[in-house]
Design a protein around this motif. Structure first.
Motif, mmCIF file in Angstrom:
data_model
loop_
_atom_site.group_PDB
_atom_site.id
_atom_site.type_symbol
_atom_site.label_atom_id
_atom_site.label_comp_id
_atom_site.label_asym_id
_atom_site.label_seq_id
_atom_site.Cartn_x
_atom_site.Cartn_y
_atom_site.Cartn_z
ATOM 1 N N LYS A 386 0.811 -1.214 0.000
ATOM 2 C CA LYS A 386 0.000 0.000 0.000
ATOM 3 C C LYS A 386 0.844 1.264 0.000
ATOM 4 C CE LYS A 386 -4.095 -1.912 2.301
ATOM 5 N NZ LYS A 386 -5.006 -1.792 3.478
ATOM 6 N N LYS A 387 2.088 1.165 0.502
ATOM 7 C CA LYS A 387 2.902 2.367 0.629
ATOM 8 C C LYS A 387 4.244 2.307 -0.081
ATOM 9 C CE LYS A 387 0.996 3.873 5.091
ATOM 10 N NZ LYS A 387 1.324 4.263 6.486
ATOM 11 N N ALA A 415 3.370 4.543 -3.454
ATOM 12 C CA ALA A 415 1.976 4.111 -3.373
ATOM 13 C C ALA A 415 1.168 4.655 -4.550
ATOM 14 C CB ALA A 415 1.372 4.562 -2.050
ATOM 15 N N SER A 416 1.399 5.921 -4.906
ATOM 16 C CA SER A 416 0.676 6.520 -6.031
ATOM 17 C C SER A 416 1.054 5.834 -7.338
ATOM 18 C CB SER A 416 0.989 8.014 -6.121
ATOM 19 O OG SER A 416 0.547 8.695 -4.963
ATOM 20 N N TYR A 417 2.325 5.495 -7.484
ATOM 21 C CA TYR A 417 2.736 4.807 -8.700
ATOM 22 C C TYR A 417 2.111 3.422 -8.762
ATOM 23 C CZ TYR A 417 5.566 2.472 -12.194
ATOM 24 O OH TYR A 417 5.973 1.759 -13.297
ATOM 25 N N ALA A 418 2.117 2.695 -7.644
ATOM 26 C CA ALA A 418 1.530 1.349 -7.617
ATOM 27 C C ALA A 418 0.031 1.394 -7.923
ATOM 28 C CB ALA A 418 1.776 0.702 -6.257
ATOM 29 N N ASN A 419 -0.657 2.413 -7.398
ATOM 30 C CA ASN A 419 -2.092 2.540 -7.680
ATOM 31 C C ASN A 419 -2.347 2.754 -9.167
ATOM 32 O OD1 ASN A 419 -2.781 2.246 -4.980
ATOM 33 N ND2 ASN A 419 -2.796 4.461 -4.583
ATOM 34 N N GLY A 420 -1.417 3.441 -9.818
ATOM 35 C CA GLY A 420 -1.580 3.699 -11.246
ATOM 36 C C GLY A 420 -1.347 2.489 -12.122
ATOM 37 N N LYS A 422 -2.791 -0.408 -11.769
ATOM 38 C CA LYS A 422 -4.136 -0.967 -11.986
ATOM 39 C C LYS A 422 -4.103 -2.439 -12.404
ATOM 40 C CE LYS A 422 -6.060 3.531 -13.257
ATOM 41 N NZ LYS A 422 -6.728 4.348 -14.312
#
Length: 430
Positions: A386-387, A415-420, A422
């Motif tokens: 998550k982080k 975390a923002s990169y991992a969320n992207g 998808k």
């Protein structure tokens, strides 16, 4: 009537004042325009007697009659409270960190009972910055030259030779009769003819515990090698690089979280304070008498300039600790980057696409179970949490990446990169 005398042709000079800092061949008009733009935000700056005055000054203007740089018609220096001529200091530096050291010296020289003055400032010539700057007029001054002009150093005492061995420069320096030269990240070799001019020698602020990490990149190399303690040294300058006797040496313990850009700035601030503390003993001659030979601190090590190629991270063949220290040491420039493969989780094996990520911040992940899992055959599979991004490295170790910069985008937390991603998976390219 006498025949009118033909004007002499204008010859380009190897050294002059700030004019040549802008460009070696530019007319004075163009150089002053560069100075106005640098110190006053364009047309809002005006010049009086060669001194830039800006409505955006960060330091209050001092009346000309009381300026630390005021010079009488015969060229005499200001005097101290006791009526004696103030000691003349010539400061040499170029980048931002040196400008902060110059600011500290100028602030100290503003004190009413100060026994010395910053008489002149020497910097490398200005260079184009950013895209298209080389085509838009003279390059801006270096950060140190800009600081000097902003703080009110007369333009004819902001000297920007291409090399410090230029005869015109050395002659101009000798005419100033300096008592002491101070260098901070100047970036040019100082020849013996230069070193012979200041009456009390030349002191250098060097951001390492000399004789450790002599050379161009002391902070970067100290962090890269993971040393537990670094520091800053004030030492006399001799012909051999960073080899002069030590006047002050201040230690700075490291906890593993420091990064190059911030630590470099901190060490120069510490070094400027140490220099100011040492100046009273310099004027009496005690500093030179009591300076400690570097051999008493051990054998020298060296800090060569970092190359861009050194910023490429080899996850498969280097441990997480080694890579973390590279990320810390190469922060700012050249930076560090890793090559990865990415694809949708359910896509075929031939769907992998290569992506290069700049690694901005990283730590060593210490979890024992993860370390054991990474210790078998190296698959290169990256664990996305998550982080963070946990990247497998040599020896069964893991690098926990917390900040990255994807191609064409700004730096972001992992975390923002991992969320992207998808639903995609990531692995090391090896």
């Amino acid at each position: 009537a006498r025949p009118r005398r033909r004007p002499e042709p204008i010859r380009p000079m190897a050294m002059t004042s700030f004019a040549v800092a802008a460009t070696r061949r530019a007319p004075l008009r163009g150089c002053l325009a560069a100075a106005r733009s640098a110190v006053g935000g364009g047309s809002s700056a005006t010049f009086s007697r060669g001194i830039p005055i800006s409505s955006h000054r960060s330091h209050p203007r001092v009346a000309p009659s009381t300026r630390r740089f005021a010079v009488a018609a015969d060229g005499a220096s200001p005097t101290s409270a006791g009526g004696q001529r103030k000691h003349r200091v010539v400061f040499l530096g170029t980048p931002d960190v040196a400008a902060s050291a110059l600011d500290a010296l100028l602030d100290a020289a503003d004190e009413p009972d100060c026994a010395w003055e910053v008489h002149a400032v020497v910097s490398q010539p200005g260079r184009p910055r950013g895209r298209g700057r080389s085509k838009s007029g003279p390059p801006p001054p270096s950060p140190v030259a800009e600081c000097a002009l902003r703080r009110g150093v007369p333009e004819d005492r902001v000297l920007c030779p291409v090399k410090a061995n230029e005869p015109e420069f050395l002659e101009a320096l000798a005419r100033m009769e300096p008592d002491l030269a101070v260098t901070a990240a100047y970036g040019n070799f100082l020849p013996s003819k230069f070193l012979a001019i200041p009456r009390l020698g030349t002191l250098n602020i060097h951001p390492s515990l000399l004789p450790q990490f002599r050379g161009a990149a002391p902070v970067q190399r100290a962090l890269e090698r993971g040393v537990p303690v670094t520091g800053v040294t004030v030492a006399y300058t001799v012909l051999e690089m960073d080899a002069g006797p030590v006047v002050r040496r201040v230690e700075r313990p490291l906890d593993g979280s420091e990064k190059h850009v911030d630590l470099l700035r901190e060490l120069f601030a510490t070094g400027a304070a140490a220099l100011l503390e040492a100046l009273p003993s310099v004027w009496t001659g005690e500093a030179a008498t009591l300076a400690t030979p570097q051999a008493e601190f051990g054998e020298p090590t060296h800090a060569p300039k970092v190359s861009p190629e050194e910023g490429v991270l080899d996850f498969k063949n280097e441990t997480a600790t080694t890579l973390r220290d590279k990320v810390r040491g190469f922060d700012g420039w050249p930076g560090t980057k890793g090559a990865f493969l990415v694809k949708k989780e359910d896509a075929a094996e031939d769907a992998w696409q290569e992506v290069t990520l700049k690694i901005i911040t990283a730590n060593v992940f210490e979890d024992a179970s993860e370390t054991t899992a990474a210790g078998g055959d190296y698959s290169g599979a990256v664990t996305l949490t998550k982080k963070t991004m946990r990247v497998p490295c040599a020896g069964g170790t893991w690098l926990e990446v917390t900040e990255v910069q994807p191609p064409g985008k700004k730096a972001m937390d992992a975390a923002s990169y991992a969320n992207g991603l998808k639903g995609s998976v990531l692995k090391v390219l090896h």
